[in-house]
Design a protein around this motif. Structure first.
Motif, PDB file in Angstrom:
ATOM      1  N   ALA A   1      14.503   6.743  -5.253  1.00  0.00           N
ATOM      2  CA  ALA A   1      13.390   6.454  -4.266  1.00  0.00           C
ATOM      3  C   ALA A   1      13.064   5.019  -4.127  1.00  0.00           C
ATOM      4  N   PHE A   2      12.935   4.604  -5.634  1.00  0.00           N
ATOM      5  CA  PHE A   2      12.828   2.349  -4.815  1.00  0.00           C
ATOM      6  C   PHE A   2      13.935   2.109  -4.262  1.00  0.00           C
ATOM      7  N   GLY A   3      14.916   2.664  -4.325  1.00  0.00           N
ATOM      8  CA  GLY A   3      15.850   1.822  -2.935  1.00  0.00           C
ATOM      9  C   GLY A   3      15.586   2.200  -2.531  1.00  0.00           C
ATOM     10  N   TYR A   4      15.630   3.377  -1.537  1.00  0.00           N
ATOM     11  CA  TYR A   4      14.975   3.869  -0.545  1.00  0.00           C
ATOM     12  C   TYR A   4      13.441   3.355   0.246  1.00  0.00           C
ATOM     13  N   ALA A   5      12.822   2.726  -0.576  1.00  0.00           N
ATOM     14  CA  ALA A   5      11.863   1.948  -0.117  1.00  0.00           C
ATOM     15  C   ALA A   5      11.761   0.724  -0.187  1.00  0.00           C
TER      16      ALA A   5
ATOM     17  N   VAL B   1       1.096  -1.537  -0.008  1.00  0.00           N
ATOM     18  CA  VAL B   1       0.164  -0.125   0.269  1.00  0.00           C
ATOM     19  C   VAL B   1       0.870   1.600   0.171  1.00  0.00           C
ATOM     20  N   TYR B   2       1.343   0.912   0.816  1.00  0.00           N
ATOM     21  CA  TYR B   2       2.238   2.735   1.245  1.00  0.00           C
ATOM     22  C   TYR B   2       3.753   2.415  -0.436  1.00  0.00           C
ATOM     23  N   GLY B   3       3.692   1.765  -0.952  1.00  0.00           N
ATOM     24  CA  GLY B   3       4.263   1.148  -2.624  1.00  0.00           C
ATOM     25  C   GLY B   3       3.419   2.172  -3.226  1.00  0.00           C
ATOM     26  N   LEU B   4       2.262   1.523  -3.565  1.00  0.00           N
ATOM     27  CA  LEU B   4       1.336   2.696  -4.606  1.00  0.00           C
ATOM     28  C   LEU B   4       0.793   3.607  -4.078  1.00  0.00           C
ATOM     29  N   VAL B   5       1.060   4.244  -3.322  1.00  0.00           N
ATOM     30  CA  VAL B   5       0.916   5.722  -2.580  1.00  0.00           C
ATOM     31  C   VAL B   5       1.910   6.304  -3.487  1.00  0.00           C
ATOM     32  N   GLY B   6       2.741   5.583  -2.897  1.00  0.00           N
ATOM     33  CA  GLY B   6       3.985   6.464  -3.142  1.00  0.00           C
ATOM     34  C   GLY B   6       4.799   6.599  -4.509  1.00  0.00           C
ATOM     35  N   GLY B   7       4.565   5.521  -5.552  1.00  0.00           N
ATOM     36  CA  GLY B   7       4.667   5.750  -6.702  1.00  0.00           C
ATOM     37  C   GLY B   7       3.803   6.677  -7.456  1.00  0.00           C
ATOM     38  N   SER B   8       2.483   6.458  -6.718  1.00  0.00           N
ATOM     39  CA  SER B   8       1.759   7.557  -6.960  1.00  0.00           C
ATOM     40  C   SER B   8       2.267   8.906  -7.606  1.00  0.00           C
TER      41      SER B   8
ATOM     42  N   PHE C   1      25.516  -4.204  -2.652  1.00  0.00           N
ATOM     43  CA  PHE C   1      26.908  -3.649  -3.286  1.00  0.00           C
ATOM     44  C   PHE C   1      27.219  -3.006  -3.627  1.00  0.00           C
ATOM     45  N   LEU C   2      26.353  -1.872  -4.443  1.00  0.00           N
ATOM     46  CA  LEU C   2      27.090  -0.844  -4.798  1.00  0.00           C
ATOM     47  C   LEU C   2      26.048   0.532  -3.822  1.00  0.00           C
ATOM     48  N   GLY C   3      25.436   0.513  -3.473  1.00  0.00           N
ATOM     49  CA  GLY C   3      24.716   1.702  -2.824  1.00  0.00           C
ATOM     50  C   GLY C   3      23.085   2.172  -3.584  1.00  0.00           C
ATOM     51  N   ILE C   4      22.861   3.046  -2.716  1.00  0.00           N
ATOM     52  CA  ILE C   4      20.997   3.260  -3.529  1.00  0.00           C
ATOM     53  C   ILE C   4      21.166   4.400  -4.282  1.00  0.00           C
TER      54      ILE C   4
ATOM     55  N   ILE D   1      10.948  -5.295  -0.501  1.00  0.00           N
ATOM     56  CA  ILE D   1      11.017  -4.922  -1.680  1.00  0.00           C
ATOM     57  C   ILE D   1       9.844  -5.174  -2.303  1.00  0.00           C
ATOM     58  N   TYR D   2       8.497  -5.367  -1.067  1.00  0.00           N
ATOM     59  CA  TYR D   2       7.034  -5.300  -1.339  1.00  0.00           C
ATOM     60  C   TYR D   2       6.607  -4.069  -2.049  1.00  0.00           C
ATOM     61  N   THR D   3       7.668  -3.538  -1.225  1.00  0.00           N
ATOM     62  CA  THR D   3       7.438  -1.612  -1.624  1.00  0.00           C
ATOM     63  C   THR D   3       8.373  -0.890  -2.615  1.00  0.00           C
ATOM     64  N   ALA D   4       9.280  -1.531  -3.137  1.00  0.00           N
ATOM     65  CA  ALA D   4      10.272  -0.465  -3.597  1.00  0.00           C
ATOM     66  C   ALA D   4       9.119  -1.447  -5.474  1.00  0.00           C
TER      67      ALA D   4
END
Length: 202
Positions: free
Chosen positions: A159-163, A57-64, A122-125, A169-172
Motif C-alpha cells: 500500500a505504501f508502494g502504491y501511494a 494528508v492523504y498519507g495520514l488518512v490512509g496510514g491511519s 527496479f523490483l516493482g511494488i 513519496i510524501y504520501t508513502a
C-alpha cells in the motif's frame, strides 16, 4: 512500519535512537548510492510532487486506516502472542511520546526513500514489499503467528508502494509515519497497563 525483531530484546533506548538516526540518514544515503548507477531514475525525482501537502494528508488518512486494520489483526486470538512479544519490548525500553514520534519519523522517511524511492523502481511494488518485510524479520519458519502477521505487513508495505506510485513519496512517508505512531502508541499503552498491574500485584 515497526522494525523490532527478536534481537531488539537486547537494545537500549540509546541504541534504538542511534538505529533510528541511521535509518533516516543511512538509508537515504544508500538510496542515493543505488540510484547513482541508474540512467533512468534519479534521486531528485523521488521528491517530485505536484501537491506535497495534499499528498501528506492523504498519507495520514490512509496510514491511519491501515493501522486500524493492523490493530484488528493483532486482536485475532492466534496472533495475540505477536502483540505481547512487542509489548514486552516496550515494557523494557520505556518509550515516551517524543520517542515514538522521533522513531516513527525516522522510519517513515528513511525507509520510504530507500525501499519505495530507490528499490521499487527496479523490483516493482510487490517484490519490494516482500523484501521490506523479510528484512524486518517478520516472516519466520519457526514462528507461524508472526509470519501470518508478516504477510499482512506485505500488503501494508505494498500500500505504501502504491501511494508512492500513484501520488508521491510524501504520501508513502506520511502513511508509514502515522502507521508506526499508532502501533507504537497502542503497544506502549498496553505495556504501561501491564506494568501498572504488576506493580499493584506486588
Amino acid at each position: 512500519m515497526l522494525t523490532f525483531t527478536e534481537i531488539q530484546y537486547m537494545l537500549t533506548k540509546n541504541q534504538l535512537t542511534f538505529l533510528s538516526i541511521f535509518t533516516l540518514f543511512g538509508f537515504s544515503g544508500i538510496g542515493y548510492f543505488i540510484l547513482s548507477f541508474s540512467d533512468m531514475h534519479s534521486y531528485a525525482a523521488i521528491f517530485e510532487a505536484e501537491s506535497p501537502y495534499v499528498d501528506i494528508v492523504y498519507g495520514l488518512v490512509g496510514g491511519s486506516v491501515l493501522a486500524a486494520l493492523g490493530l484488528a489483526v493483532l486482536q485475532i486470538p492466534a496472533l495475540k502472542k505477536v502483540g505481547e512479544f512487542y509489548q514486552q519490548i516496550f515494557t523494557k525500553i520505556h518509550l515516551t511520546w517524543p520517542d515514538i514520534l522521533f522513531y516513527s519519523f525516522c522510519a517513515g522517511v528513511g525507509e520510504e526513500i530507500l525501499f519505495r524511492g530507490a528499490i521499487q523502481p527496479f523490483l516493482g511494488i510487490w517484490v519490494t514489499a516482500l523484501l521490506f518485510v523479510l528484512l524486518h524479520g517478520y516472516i519466520s519458519l519457526k514462528d507461524l503467528p508472526k509470519s501470518i502477521y508478516g504477510f499482512f505487513l506485505v500488503f501494508v508495505a505494498a500500500a505504501f508502494g502504491y501511494a508512492f506510485e500513484w501520488m508521491s513519496i510524501y504520501t508513502a512517508m506520511a502513511a508509514h509515519f502515522v502507521y508506526d505512531v499508532i502501533m507504537f502508541s497502542y503497544l506502549m499503552r498496553n505495556a504501561n497497563q501491564q506494568a501498572d498491574q504488576n506493580s499493584e500485584g506486588e
